[in-house]
Design a protein around this motif. Sequence first.
Motif, PDB file in Angstrom:
ATOM      1  N   GLU A 168       1.335  12.799   1.851  1.00 19.88           N
ATOM      2  CA  GLU A 168       1.644  14.465   2.166  1.00 19.88           C
ATOM      3  C   GLU A 168       0.703  15.380   1.122  1.00 19.88           C
ATOM      4  N   ARG A 169       0.939  14.202  -0.521  1.00 16.77           N
ATOM      5  CA  ARG A 169      -0.464  14.197  -1.559  1.00 16.77           C
ATOM      6  C   ARG A 169      -1.260  14.593  -1.174  1.00 16.77           C
ATOM      7  N   LEU A 170      -2.004  13.985  -0.186  1.00 13.67           N
ATOM      8  CA  LEU A 170      -3.712  13.893  -0.428  1.00 13.67           C
ATOM      9  C   LEU A 170      -3.940  15.034   0.383  1.00 13.67           C
ATOM     10  N   HIS A 171      -2.886  15.697   1.539  1.00 19.58           N
ATOM     11  CA  HIS A 171      -3.039  16.977   2.383  1.00 19.58           C
ATOM     12  C   HIS A 171      -2.948  18.056   1.256  1.00 19.58           C
ATOM     13  N   LEU A 172      -2.642  17.852   0.510  1.00 19.49           N
ATOM     14  CA  LEU A 172      -2.459  18.651  -1.132  1.00 19.49           C
ATOM     15  C   LEU A 172      -3.781  19.037  -1.504  1.00 19.49           C
ATOM     16  N   LEU A 173      -3.991  17.736  -1.594  1.00 15.45           N
ATOM     17  CA  LEU A 173      -5.794  17.754  -2.638  1.00 15.45           C
ATOM     18  C   LEU A 173      -6.294  18.297  -1.899  1.00 15.45           C
ATOM     19  N   ALA A 174      -6.105  18.328  -0.597  1.00 15.83           N
ATOM     20  CA  ALA A 174      -7.180  19.274   0.278  1.00 15.83           C
ATOM     21  C   ALA A 174      -7.372  20.631   0.583  1.00 15.83           C
ATOM     22  N   ALA A 175      -6.175  20.562   0.776  1.00 17.07           N
ATOM     23  CA  ALA A 175      -6.284  22.275  -0.073  1.00 17.07           C
ATOM     24  C   ALA A 175      -7.057  22.530  -1.292  1.00 17.07           C
ATOM     25  N   GLU A 176      -6.439  21.927  -1.604  1.00 17.24           N
ATOM     26  CA  GLU A 176      -6.894  22.608  -2.727  1.00 17.24           C
ATOM     27  C   GLU A 176      -8.465  22.441  -3.223  1.00 17.24           C
TER      28      GLU A 176
ATOM     29  N   ALA B 191      -2.171   4.593   2.665  1.00 13.06           N
ATOM     30  CA  ALA B 191      -1.311   3.355   3.322  1.00 13.06           C
ATOM     31  C   ALA B 191      -2.401   4.071   5.230  1.00 13.06           C
ATOM     32  N   THR B 192      -3.082   4.021   5.617  1.00 13.43           N
ATOM     33  CA  THR B 192      -3.420   4.009   7.369  1.00 13.43           C
ATOM     34  C   THR B 192      -2.192   3.813   7.809  1.00 13.43           C
ATOM     35  N   ARG B 193      -1.284   3.045   7.852  1.00 16.76           N
ATOM     36  CA  ARG B 193      -0.162   2.544   8.562  1.00 16.76           C
ATOM     37  C   ARG B 193       0.673   3.559   8.346  1.00 16.76           C
ATOM     38  N   ALA B 194       0.843   4.690   7.492  1.00 15.28           N
ATOM     39  CA  ALA B 194       2.149   5.300   6.838  1.00 15.28           C
ATOM     40  C   ALA B 194       2.156   6.158   7.560  1.00 15.28           C
ATOM     41  N   PRO B 195       3.687   6.631   8.322  1.00 12.98           N
ATOM     42  CA  PRO B 195       3.922   7.879   8.729  1.00 12.98           C
ATOM     43  C   PRO B 195       2.904   9.031   8.213  1.00 12.98           C
ATOM     44  N   ASP B 196       3.062   9.241   6.814  1.00 11.58           N
ATOM     45  CA  ASP B 196       2.495  10.721   6.333  1.00 11.58           C
ATOM     46  C   ASP B 196       1.837  10.303   6.542  1.00 11.58           C
ATOM     47  N   ALA B 197       0.268   9.175   7.177  1.00 13.59           N
ATOM     48  CA  ALA B 197      -0.826   9.201   6.288  1.00 13.59           C
ATOM     49  C   ALA B 197      -1.644  10.899   7.219  1.00 13.59           C
ATOM     50  N   GLN B 198      -2.828  11.175   6.466  1.00 10.65           N
ATOM     51  CA  GLN B 198      -3.250  11.788   6.866  1.00 10.65           C
ATOM     52  C   GLN B 198      -4.833  12.294   6.575  1.00 10.65           C
ATOM     53  N   PRO B 199      -5.741  13.031   7.519  1.00 13.06           N
ATOM     54  CA  PRO B 199      -6.929  12.478   7.518  1.00 13.06           C
ATOM     55  C   PRO B 199      -7.281  12.674   5.427  1.00 13.06           C
ATOM     56  N   THR B 200      -8.750  11.976   5.673  1.00 11.41           N
ATOM     57  CA  THR B 200      -9.083  12.210   4.214  1.00 11.41           C
ATOM     58  C   THR B 200     -10.389  14.057   3.316  1.00 11.41           C
ATOM     59  N   PRO B 201     -10.150  14.472   3.301  1.00 11.02           N
ATOM     60  CA  PRO B 201     -10.819  15.435   2.681  1.00 11.02           C
ATOM     61  C   PRO B 201     -12.876  14.801   2.439  1.00 11.02           C
ATOM     62  N   ALA B 202     -13.105  15.563   2.978  1.00 12.46           N
ATOM     63  CA  ALA B 202     -14.577  15.206   3.085  1.00 12.46           C
ATOM     64  C   ALA B 202     -15.754  15.061   1.932  1.00 12.46           C
ATOM     65  N   TRP B 203     -14.708  15.695   1.222  1.00 11.69           N
ATOM     66  CA  TRP B 203     -15.623  15.598  -0.596  1.00 11.69           C
ATOM     67  C   TRP B 203     -14.763  13.901  -0.578  1.00 11.69           C
ATOM     68  N   LEU B 204     -13.968  12.972  -0.384  1.00 14.91           N
ATOM     69  CA  LEU B 204     -13.747  12.616  -0.551  1.00 14.91           C
ATOM     70  C   LEU B 204     -13.570  11.227  -0.401  1.00 14.91           C
ATOM     71  N   SER B 205     -14.201  11.120   1.366  1.00 19.25           N
ATOM     72  CA  SER B 205     -13.377  10.281   1.808  1.00 19.25           C
ATOM     73  C   SER B 205     -14.792   9.138   2.348  1.00 19.25           C
TER      74      SER B 205
END
Length: 301
Positions: free
Chosen positions: A222-230, A280-294
Amino acid sequence: MSVHELKRPPIADTTEWRVDLPKALEQLRHWAQVSPLQPALRHKRHGQWFVWRWIDALRDVERLADGLRQQGFTEASRLALSGAFEPNLLLLALAAQHIGGELLTLPDNLDAEALHKTLWRSRPTHAFVQARQTQQLWLSQGQSLLDFPELLGPVEPAQRPSRWWQRPQLWSEEGTQWQAGLSVLLEQWLTSGHALAFPESPGSASRDRREVAPSGLLLSGERLHLLAAEIESRLAPLGTWRRRLCDWAIAHPEKGLQRLIKNRVRRLLGFHNLHFIWQATRAPDAQPTPAWLSEFKRDIA
């Protein structure tokens, strides 16, 4: 910041919230012995950065353990933690492990009904709650409050660090809503021996993160998703020549000009020292990593 003592019924179902830390205290003692004066924890408070050295962290854990014992905490007790991850919460978790009691993490965004049901199921004997609004909610459940400084006792104030940004450090802007978060933070922090830094508040997290320029991010999906939006909000709008230039740089980082542009953008975002992102890639809340951080993502299966 408060600790609540709860009445403990004979049976409890703690599986959903239980945190197991089998080696954490042993690892803390290791770093306090081999690197006693090196920074262990950093937290921004009242606009200033403060640091706990490894020896300070161990001593605080021992003091907190004594304070918990005075409040009736034993090996048969259960401590519930709720709120943002920061030094007090982590050290109190380790103090509970020092005694041998059970440790639970409960989200701090539960409404009154959900909190009542959660407490009824988990049956904590003691609880540590940070946010003032959440404290009032616990009070409305008829719980008494104990003062955190009372548990710790008289201690010297945390130090203001100098030149601490030059050392590798981990970064967290999470809380107990991330159920696996406390285990992740303690494992990464105590395994690496790097300092672990926290923002002053969720609202200042972006600014504080840029000041720290961490080497590692410990993020839920969830936080990674918010970071992508930022990140998206800080880049030039889609369709503009500046955005096309940024996208071109990330797509072809092997060339000198593109690498220069990419590194400049990362510096503006506060990621110029970044080496990895935990997710954690197998976590239920896993999100795609932003391109700038992948390229920094460290997948933990």
